[in-house]
Motif scaffolding. Structure first.
Motif, PDB file in Angstrom:
ATOM      1  N   ALA A 152      11.223   5.546   9.027  1.00  0.00           N
ATOM      2  CA  ALA A 152      10.308   4.508   8.717  1.00  0.00           C
ATOM      3  C   ALA A 152       9.643   4.095  10.047  1.00  0.00           C
ATOM      4  O   ALA A 152       8.227   3.989  10.257  1.00  0.00           O
ATOM      5  CB  ALA A 152      11.026   3.401   8.243  1.00  0.00           C
ATOM      6  N   ALA A 153      10.326   4.417  11.254  1.00  0.00           N
ATOM      7  CA  ALA A 153       9.671   3.862  12.624  1.00  0.00           C
ATOM      8  C   ALA A 153       8.706   4.997  12.985  1.00  0.00           C
ATOM      9  O   ALA A 153       7.697   4.569  13.409  1.00  0.00           O
ATOM     10  CB  ALA A 153      10.900   3.907  13.486  1.00  0.00           C
ATOM     11  N   TYR A 154       9.001   6.490  12.564  1.00  0.00           N
ATOM     12  CA  TYR A 154       8.209   7.478  13.148  1.00  0.00           C
ATOM     13  C   TYR A 154       7.055   7.142  12.222  1.00  0.00           C
ATOM     14  O   TYR A 154       5.769   7.565  12.526  1.00  0.00           O
ATOM     15  CB  TYR A 154       8.786   8.628  12.915  1.00  0.00           C
ATOM     16  CG  TYR A 154       8.179   9.878  13.417  1.00  0.00           C
ATOM     17  CD1 TYR A 154       7.617  10.027  14.976  1.00  0.00           C
ATOM     18  CD2 TYR A 154       7.359  10.739  12.463  1.00  0.00           C
ATOM     19  CE1 TYR A 154       6.982  11.144  15.277  1.00  0.00           C
ATOM     20  CE2 TYR A 154       6.368  11.619  12.952  1.00  0.00           C
ATOM     21  CZ  TYR A 154       6.320  12.020  14.349  1.00  0.00           C
ATOM     22  OH  TYR A 154       5.503  12.897  14.858  1.00  0.00           O
ATOM     23  N   ALA A 155       7.050   7.077  10.767  1.00  0.00           N
ATOM     24  CA  ALA A 155       5.888   7.230   9.976  1.00  0.00           C
ATOM     25  C   ALA A 155       4.838   6.069  10.206  1.00  0.00           C
ATOM     26  O   ALA A 155       3.829   6.391  10.010  1.00  0.00           O
ATOM     27  CB  ALA A 155       6.377   6.856   8.571  1.00  0.00           C
ATOM     28  N   ARG A 156       5.398   4.924  10.951  1.00  0.00           N
ATOM     29  CA  ARG A 156       4.107   3.942  11.416  1.00  0.00           C
ATOM     30  C   ARG A 156       3.345   4.721  12.206  1.00  0.00           C
ATOM     31  O   ARG A 156       2.237   4.054  12.465  1.00  0.00           O
ATOM     32  CB  ARG A 156       4.916   2.817  11.680  1.00  0.00           C
ATOM     33  CG  ARG A 156       5.773   1.917  10.728  1.00  0.00           C
ATOM     34  CD  ARG A 156       6.186   0.604  11.411  1.00  0.00           C
ATOM     35  NE  ARG A 156       7.073  -0.085  10.436  1.00  0.00           N
ATOM     36  CZ  ARG A 156       8.246  -0.007  10.851  1.00  0.00           C
ATOM     37  NH1 ARG A 156       9.046   0.498  11.693  1.00  0.00           N
ATOM     38  NH2 ARG A 156       9.098  -0.891   9.857  1.00  0.00           N
ATOM     39  N   ARG A 157       3.633   5.541  12.992  1.00  0.00           N
ATOM     40  CA  ARG A 157       2.941   5.983  14.062  1.00  0.00           C
ATOM     41  C   ARG A 157       1.999   7.127  13.660  1.00  0.00           C
ATOM     42  O   ARG A 157       1.295   7.803  14.543  1.00  0.00           O
ATOM     43  CB  ARG A 157       3.726   6.465  15.452  1.00  0.00           C
ATOM     44  CG  ARG A 157       4.474   5.025  15.936  1.00  0.00           C
ATOM     45  CD  ARG A 157       4.986   5.276  17.342  1.00  0.00           C
ATOM     46  NE  ARG A 157       5.757   6.563  17.606  1.00  0.00           N
ATOM     47  CZ  ARG A 157       6.878   6.696  17.400  1.00  0.00           C
ATOM     48  NH1 ARG A 157       7.681   5.495  17.240  1.00  0.00           N
ATOM     49  NH2 ARG A 157       7.819   7.577  17.511  1.00  0.00           N
ATOM     50  N   TYR A 158       2.434   7.748  12.615  1.00  0.00           N
ATOM     51  CA  TYR A 158       1.909   9.048  12.015  1.00  0.00           C
ATOM     52  C   TYR A 158       0.472   8.865  11.807  1.00  0.00           C
ATOM     53  O   TYR A 158       0.297   7.845  10.797  1.00  0.00           O
ATOM     54  CB  TYR A 158       2.644   9.925  11.023  1.00  0.00           C
ATOM     55  CG  TYR A 158       2.017  10.939  10.583  1.00  0.00           C
ATOM     56  CD1 TYR A 158       2.409  12.239  11.268  1.00  0.00           C
ATOM     57  CD2 TYR A 158       1.083  11.385   9.670  1.00  0.00           C
ATOM     58  CE1 TYR A 158       2.078  13.579  10.805  1.00  0.00           C
ATOM     59  CE2 TYR A 158       0.780  12.460   9.219  1.00  0.00           C
ATOM     60  CZ  TYR A 158       1.211  13.754   9.878  1.00  0.00           C
ATOM     61  OH  TYR A 158       0.624  14.919   9.587  1.00  0.00           O
ATOM     62  N   ARG A 159      -0.479   9.725  12.130  1.00  0.00           N
ATOM     63  CA  ARG A 159      -1.735   9.476  11.876  1.00  0.00           C
ATOM     64  C   ARG A 159      -2.335  10.954  10.961  1.00  0.00           C
ATOM     65  O   ARG A 159      -2.347  12.037  11.185  1.00  0.00           O
ATOM     66  CB  ARG A 159      -2.755   9.694  12.811  1.00  0.00           C
ATOM     67  CG  ARG A 159      -2.721   8.284  13.736  1.00  0.00           C
ATOM     68  CD  ARG A 159      -3.261   7.027  13.013  1.00  0.00           C
ATOM     69  NE  ARG A 159      -2.713   5.875  14.074  1.00  0.00           N
ATOM     70  CZ  ARG A 159      -1.776   5.338  13.841  1.00  0.00           C
ATOM     71  NH1 ARG A 159      -0.931   5.306  13.036  1.00  0.00           N
ATOM     72  NH2 ARG A 159      -1.673   4.195  14.677  1.00  0.00           N
TER      73      ARG A 159
ATOM     74  N   THR B 158       1.399   4.531   0.391  1.00  0.00           N
ATOM     75  CA  THR B 158       1.098   5.805   1.095  1.00  0.00           C
ATOM     76  C   THR B 158       1.802   6.883   0.763  1.00  0.00           C
ATOM     77  O   THR B 158       3.095   6.781   0.322  1.00  0.00           O
ATOM     78  CB  THR B 158       0.782   5.613   2.622  1.00  0.00           C
ATOM     79  OG1 THR B 158       2.316   5.534   3.219  1.00  0.00           O
ATOM     80  CG2 THR B 158       0.051   4.468   3.067  1.00  0.00           C
TER      81      THR B 158
ATOM     82  N   SER C  20       0.810  -1.119   0.082  1.00  0.00           N
ATOM     83  CA  SER C  20       0.139   0.053   0.198  1.00  0.00           C
ATOM     84  C   SER C  20       0.667   1.297   0.034  1.00  0.00           C
ATOM     85  O   SER C  20       1.617   1.395   0.989  1.00  0.00           O
ATOM     86  CB  SER C  20      -0.736   0.063   1.401  1.00  0.00           C
ATOM     87  OG  SER C  20      -1.697   1.288   1.271  1.00  0.00           O
TER      88      SER C  20
ATOM     89  N   ARG D 186       5.210   6.396   2.926  1.00  0.00           N
ATOM     90  CA  ARG D 186       6.289   5.170   2.165  1.00  0.00           C
ATOM     91  C   ARG D 186       6.964   5.841   0.964  1.00  0.00           C
ATOM     92  O   ARG D 186       7.951   5.422   0.692  1.00  0.00           O
ATOM     93  CB  ARG D 186       5.294   4.061   1.763  1.00  0.00           C
ATOM     94  CG  ARG D 186       4.931   3.181   3.004  1.00  0.00           C
ATOM     95  CD  ARG D 186       4.223   2.130   3.039  1.00  0.00           C
ATOM     96  NE  ARG D 186       3.925   1.558   4.090  1.00  0.00           N
ATOM     97  CZ  ARG D 186       2.999   0.478   3.979  1.00  0.00           C
ATOM     98  NH1 ARG D 186       2.204   0.055   3.152  1.00  0.00           N
ATOM     99  NH2 ARG D 186       2.739  -0.506   5.363  1.00  0.00           N
TER     100      ARG D 186
END
Length: 447
Positions: free
Chosen positions: A428-435, A305, A303, A308
């Motif tokens: 990459a680690a921070y982007a996983r938590r971004y809303r 985004t 996906s 990504r």
């Protein structure tokens, strides 16, 4: 006095003021990138003192001052955004600061001393930087929820206009410098900036104008919800800043490296500054290629985004610096590689730009609350400034009193390559938590 429309026109079609915005952007980018393309060469070969004697800088000094100028150009968007969103509105801010921009080109064309370059760059940094968030967010203001499906396509056109202007200027301006001298080389971009200002003025009755929010924009920014949103974006932009610390070296360290390479292509030797034209040329080719081929292919595997896309682009930037580091390693041991190897690095870095910058422009606009579009765009552009401050600081730090460098040769490029690779992992680690959110202008009927 004739009143401006406050909101975009209803309907699914393209905005009527779009041709004026695109034409303005192409001419303005010619002026900026043409001037910028020759700065390092100008500072290392053409600067004079008041008595007309050579007063040039070392390569390390020129790199440091180049990135300091670029950083100033991307910090001043904060001032332009406050003027636009808080007081004058985007249109009036763009017109006013465009005149300051023209004055900066005039100063560079008339004075070839360090004082002249200081005044000229200060005016250009304020003018060019001040209009940046206003122009890009002004594009978004022409759209509503009913034609939002066209926004990504139009931002693509907007970016193509930027790079068409940059392509022509990066080929023409270095030639003007060699053939006619600094006055003409800086004067022609000044004329194009005047053309850009005129085009924007001609479209004034075709634009949708979102009124300034006054001091309310600051009050809204200080609300807990908006502070939280801005805080999330600032962290992301801080990580993206490292990408810009690499990318903008195409105008400094990559130009200086190009001077040491075999630059003959099809029997013609290109100037070191002209190799920068590879970037906008590749943009013109890669933007549609990514949209029609690369992104659909990647979508089959993940996906895709916005965040990504940006992360993948940052990884490509690290790869591009690995290539220039290997080129520099060959130069450091007496060889003179072909400029074609640097073109490979340009291909990787420009692909990274498509994924980071084109995506980042749209992402920044959609994440911004309605009355803070220019301000959030300014924070996005401040990431460019922060990256260039970092590069400038590194160059000042490694500069030796005799004009040399403590981080010389390939080691310089490997430093930035490793830094970018580490940043990709953190991003990459921070982007996983971004809303992510989405804020677009309503139609008049929906307001």
């Amino acid at each position: 006095m004739r009143r401006y429309r406050s909101f975009p026109l209803p309907g699914p079609g393209l905005p009527p003021g779009l041709p004026y915005i695109i034409g303005n952007e192409a001419a303005e980018r010619f002026s900026y990138y043409g001037m910028r393309a020759i700065l390092v060469v100008y500072m290392t070969q053409y600067l004079m003192d008041a008595a007309g004697r050579p007063d040039t800088m070392s390569e390390t000094q020129a790199q440091a001052y180049f990135h300091l100028f670029v950083s100033a150009t991307y910090f001043t968007p904060l001032l332009g955004a406050l003027l636009a969103d808080g007081f004058l509105g985007k249109y009036r801010t763009i017109i006013l600061l465009s005149l300051v921009y023209c004055a900066g080109h005039l100063a560079l064309a008339m004075d070839d001393t360090r004082s002249g370059i200081l005044v000229g760059q200060a005016l250009i940094a304020f003018g060019a930087g001040g209009i940046k968030p206003c122009v890009s967010s002004h594009v978004g203001d022409q759209f509503s929820v009913h034609n939002r499906h066209l926004l990504e396509r139009v931002y693509g056109w907007f970016y193509l206009a930027i790079n068409l202007g940059a392509l022509v200027s990066m080929l023409v301006t270095p030639w003007l410098l060699v053939r006619f001298g600094a006055a003409v080389a800086f004067g022609v971009p000044g004329v194009l900036m005047a053309v850009a200002t005129t085009l924007f003025w001609l479209g004034r009755w075709q634009f949708a104008h979102v009124p300034p929010a006054g001091l309310g924009v600051l009050r809204e920014a200080l609300q807990a919800r908006e502070l939280s949103r801005l805080g999330q974006l600032v962290v992301l932009y801080g990580l993206i800043a490292i990408f810009w610390s690499l990318f903008d070296q195409t105008g400094s360290s990559w130009v200086l490296q190009a001077a040491k390479l075999d630059r003959e292509i099809a029997g013609h030797e290109i100037l070191p500054s002209q190799i920068q034209a590879a970037n906008p040329l590749l943009i013109l080719l890669l933007v549609p290629l990514f949209g029609r081929v690369v992104y659909p292919a990647l979508e089959r595997w993940m996906s895709l985004t916005s965040l990504r896309k940006i992360g993948l682009g940052m990884a490509l930037a690290a790869a591009s610096f690995a290539v220039v580091a290997m080129i520099q390693n060959a130069v450091d041991h007496g060889a003179r590689p072909s400029i074609a190897w640097q073109l490979l690095a340009y291909l990787l870095l420009t692909s990274a730009e498509v994924m980071v910058s084109v995506t980042g422009l749209e992402f920044a606009y959609t994440q911004a609350p309605l009355t803070m579009k220019s301000l959030v765009m300014a924070f996005y552009m401040a990431s460019v400034a922060l990256g260039n401050v970092f590069t400038s600081g590194i160059n000042f730090l490694i500069s030796t009193p005799d004009g040399g460098s403590r981080l010389a040769g390939a080691a310089y490029f490997w430093f930035f390559c490793v830094l970018m690779a580490v940043t990709v992992l953190v991003f990459a680690a921070y982007a996983r938590r971004y809303r992510a959110g989405s804020y677009l202008q309503p139609d008049r009927a929906d307001a």
